[in-house]
Design an enzyme around this catalytic site. Structure first.
Site, PDB file in Angstrom:
ATOM      1  N   CYS A 385       0.835  -1.230   0.000  1.00  9.31           N
ATOM      2  CA  CYS A 385       0.000   0.000   0.000  1.00  9.31           C
ATOM      3  C   CYS A 385       0.851   1.253   0.000  1.00  9.31           C
ATOM      4  O   CYS A 385       0.403   2.302   0.458  1.00  9.31           O
ATOM      5  CB  CYS A 385      -0.949   0.049   1.197  1.00  9.31           C
ATOM      6  SG  CYS A 385      -2.172  -1.230   1.224  1.00  9.31           S
ATOM      7  N   ASN A 386       2.098   1.159  -0.452  1.00 13.08           N
ATOM      8  CA  ASN A 386       2.972   2.334  -0.485  1.00 13.08           C
ATOM      9  C   ASN A 386       3.573   2.427  -1.889  1.00 13.08           C
ATOM     10  O   ASN A 386       4.751   2.129  -2.099  1.00 13.08           O
ATOM     11  CB  ASN A 386       4.067   2.189   0.581  1.00 13.08           C
ATOM     12  CG  ASN A 386       4.906   3.450   0.724  1.00 13.08           C
ATOM     13  OD1 ASN A 386       5.062   4.231  -0.219  1.00 13.08           O
ATOM     14  ND2 ASN A 386       5.453   3.669   1.898  1.00 13.08           N
TER      15      ASN A 386
END
Ligand SMILES: Cc1ncc(COP(=O)(O)O)c(C=O)c1O
Length: 466
Positions: A385-386
């Protein structure tokens, strides 16, 4: 912080034997603490005893069972402030479902207007990236500060230029993670004061930092801090917190009201009066049966000492980094690539890497997942999620991303192929309070399986998300 002496962290060895026995009984090697912490058995016992010994009703009332809940909720709130050394005159603790809920509260209520600025690092969780949609919808300008390879830190000489780029009488919000959930980089907390002196409000995403580092809010004064408690102490899930400076909180403009956030609302008059303080930001009924477990969990961390936990993961993390750096094929070529700092300076125990074939190609992360499962190792693969940290780590340019259409009906695999990537991300090993040297040794045995690995099977499952 340097490596810990064994005596300093022996309390954690004892805890592992008594409170986390399920790990060794099940031969688990848990290396996903940045995904979620693990609870000690005593937390569950104490929580269940408390619930079994009382009658707890919805706190939005004044009857005896409601008052019992309110008492526990407010005790938990006070403990959270104490844990972070936050003065109640300066900070408010607002309970949310998770760190994302805390970030959303700020994003949707920050008074962005045309000409305002939202500044954030490439290195951010998507729950921070998503705030740009609130900013954009209200005409504010979003700017990303890049990270630089190989350490994936921000160029410290460049930052002041971004910070000085504000216009008077505008709202400016800077958001960055205290610790990267991708690379483990600890971005300087000194930025907080520096940014504030240029007129920025600072939103510190501390979700990946606070499980193994002390965040002292009498030393650092970010305007907003987001955390998830399950990452800190494993239990309970479903509770996070926004710590907000009272002054900054007063700037927020909530886009709606709901049960719990108001003193009164009227239908015919279409008017409402907001509740004061934290209540104005806690939609509906708070997770009142789980909130006491937050205090129980934080007391456990306090009892062990955050410095002890920090020392333990620093020691073990150094070993993981060293073992990856030393991993080579028979021909001497490297068998792993680390994304982020190689040394134990200004970093935390979240380590991103890929295994490499002898020809230098990245080993497909789906195959790594398969081998890890055979070793009963829980780690994370993908981009965590980055996406910004990943784009820099894998040197994916904006042009490359624009070069492939991620259209309706396409899978992630289609897109990965369309832009010519050889893998869907990285591998992430992260350590926490129950980690021990045996976990690191198991990790080493698992990593050795990738030495001289020429290829992977062609029956790997499709990628679902990044
Ligand atoms: C740095 C960081 N920020 C935010 C989040 C989001 O946390 P949650 O999913 O608990 O809302 C995470 C979760 O991994 C994280 O690591």
């Amino acid at each position: 912080m340097g490596a810990a002496t064994p005596a300093a962290t022996s309390v954690l060895d004892a805890l592992r034997r008594t409170e986390f026995a399920r790990l060794d009984e099940g031969a688990h090697v848990y290396l996903d603490y940045t995904g979620g912490g693990l609870y000690a058995e005593c937390q569950l016992r104490e929580h269940m005893q408390l619930l079994m010994g009382g009658v707890f009703g919805n706190p939005h009332s004044i009857n005896p069972s409601s008052a019992a809940s309110t008492k526990l909720v407010e005790r938990a709130r006070a403990y959270v402030l104490r844990f972070f050394n936050a003065l109640p005159e300066e900070y408010v603790a607002i309970f949310t479902p998770n760190a994302t809920g805390a970030l959303r509260l700020v994003g949707e209520a920050y008074p962005f207007h045309a000409g305002d600025r939202f500044l954030l690092t490439f290195d951010n969780h998507n729950s921070v990236n998503g705030i740009r949609e609130f900013a954009r919808a209200r005409g504010a300008h979003t700017t990303y500060v890049p990270s630089v390879t190989p350490d994936l830190r921000v160029d410290e000489d460049l930052l002041p230029r971004y910070l000085s780029d504000t216009i008077g009488n505008h709202h400016n919000l800077l958001a960055y993670p205290a610790q990267s959930n991708f690379s483990g980089v600890q971005h300087p907390l000194e930025w907080i004061e520096r940014a504030q002196s240029h007129g920025w409000d600072v939103l510190l995403d501390a979700a990946a930092f606070v499980p193994t580092n002390r965040l002292d809010l009498s030393v650092w004064h970010p305007d907003f801090v987001a955390v998830s408690f399950y990452k800190m102490c494993g239990w309970p899930t479903g509770v996070g917190c926004l710590l907000a400076r009272r002054e900054a909180l007063a700037k927020l403009e909530r886009p709606w009201f709901s049960g719990g956030t108001i003193v009164a609302a009227f239908v015919q008059r279409e008017y409402y009066q907001s509740a004061p303080g934290a209540a104005h930001f806690e939609d509906g009924t708070v997770n009142y049966l789980n909130l006491p477990a937050v205090e129980i969990g934080l007391r456990l961390l306090d009892g062990i000492g955050m410095e002890t936990i920090h020392a333990r993961v620093s020691d073990l993390g150094t070993r993981v980094l060293d073992s990856l750096a030393a991993l080579t094929h028979s021909d001497g070529s490297p068998a792993a690539a680390i994304y982020g700092p190689r040394s134990w300076e200004r970093r935390g125990a979240t380590i991103a890497f890929n295994f490499l074939h002898p020809d230098g190609e990245v080993v497909d992360e789906r195959y790594v997942d398969r081998v890890a499962a055979e070793h009963n190792i829980s780690l994370r693969t993908g981009c965590f999620c980055n996406p910004g940290a990943g784009e820099v780590a894998f040197t994916i340019s904006r042009e490359t991303l624009l070069g492939g259409e991620f259209g309706e009906g396409m899978t992630l695999d289609d897109y990965v192929r369309a832009i010519g990537l050889h893998s869907g991300g990285a591998i992430r090993a992260s350590l926490g309070l129950a980690s021990n040297p045996a976990d690191v040794e198991s990790f080493g045995r698992f990593a050795a399986e990738f030495i001289d690995l020429a290829g992977v099977p062609d029956d790997l499952p499709p990628r679902q998300t990044c």
